[in-house]
Design an enzyme around this catalytic site. Structure first.
Site, short mmCIF file in Angstrom:
data_model
loop_
_atom_site.label_atom_id
_atom_site.label_comp_id
_atom_site.label_asym_id
_atom_site.label_seq_id
_atom_site.Cartn_x
_atom_site.Cartn_y
_atom_site.Cartn_z
N CYS A 190 -1.06 1.96 -9.52
CA CYS A 190 -1.28 3.06 -8.58
C CYS A 190 0.02 3.80 -8.27
O CYS A 190 0.92 3.23 -7.65
CB CYS A 190 -1.92 2.50 -7.30
N CYS B 252 0.85 4.08 -4.58
CA CYS B 252 1.26 2.76 -4.08
C CYS B 252 2.73 2.51 -4.37
O CYS B 252 3.46 1.98 -3.53
CB CYS B 252 0.42 1.66 -4.71
#
Length: 160
Positions: free
Chosen positions: A83, A86
């Site tokens: 991600c 993230c």
């Protein structure tokens, strides 16, 4: 409301003084810490520091000690390695740990490695931040955010 230094929700130690149960970030042992000494101290079992100003990586096995048995509010960053947002959020979250400890423990849970925890909290997008106290969700937000917004959100949510 999460405990404060004068909170009646703090645990009573054998000496009759208020203390908080703090899970060791290394071995997960619960340690009793007087509120006046919060931020310092070493684990009674492994001897390592109870606070290091950085997030703790949790998995299903370690989760209960920190989220359910400890007296500190726990801010969890649900994330995954693939991600992009993230990865952008990771250094911000680490900086937030340095600012929010010792009143809040910050933890990271990899949704790929611990899908049961992600399912338990109904995580549908990442990064998702969930604030938990004694196993109960207090608040959540999704998406990456700058450090000042993250710290302000946590402090406002906890009333600190």
């Amino acid at each position: 409301m999460p405990p404060t230094a004068n909170s009646s929700t703090a645990a009573q130690s054998s000496t009759g003084t208020d203390s908080l149960h703090v899970a060791c970030p290394h071995c997960d042992t619960l340690n009793r810490v007087p509120p006046a000494r919060l931020g310092g101290g070493k684990c009674g079992r492994c001897g390592k520091a109870l606070f290091e100003g950085k997030p703790v990586a949790l998995d299903t096995r370690r989760f209960a000690a920190h989220a359910e048995q400890g007296d500190l509010p726990l801010l969890i960053d649900f994330w995954a390695d693939w991600c992009g947002p993230c990865r952008m959020m990771a250094p911000v979250f680490a900086q937030a740990a340095a600012q929010l400890e010792p009143r809040v423990r910050l933890a990271k849970i990899d949704t790929e490695a611990s899908p049961d925890l992600a399912a338990r909290f109904g995580i549908r997008s990442i990064p998702s931040l969930v604030l938990v106290h004694r196993g109960r969700e207090i608040a959540r937000t999704a998406g990456a955010m700058p450090l000042p917004a993250l710290v302000a959100w946590v402090r406002q949510t906890l009333g600190r």
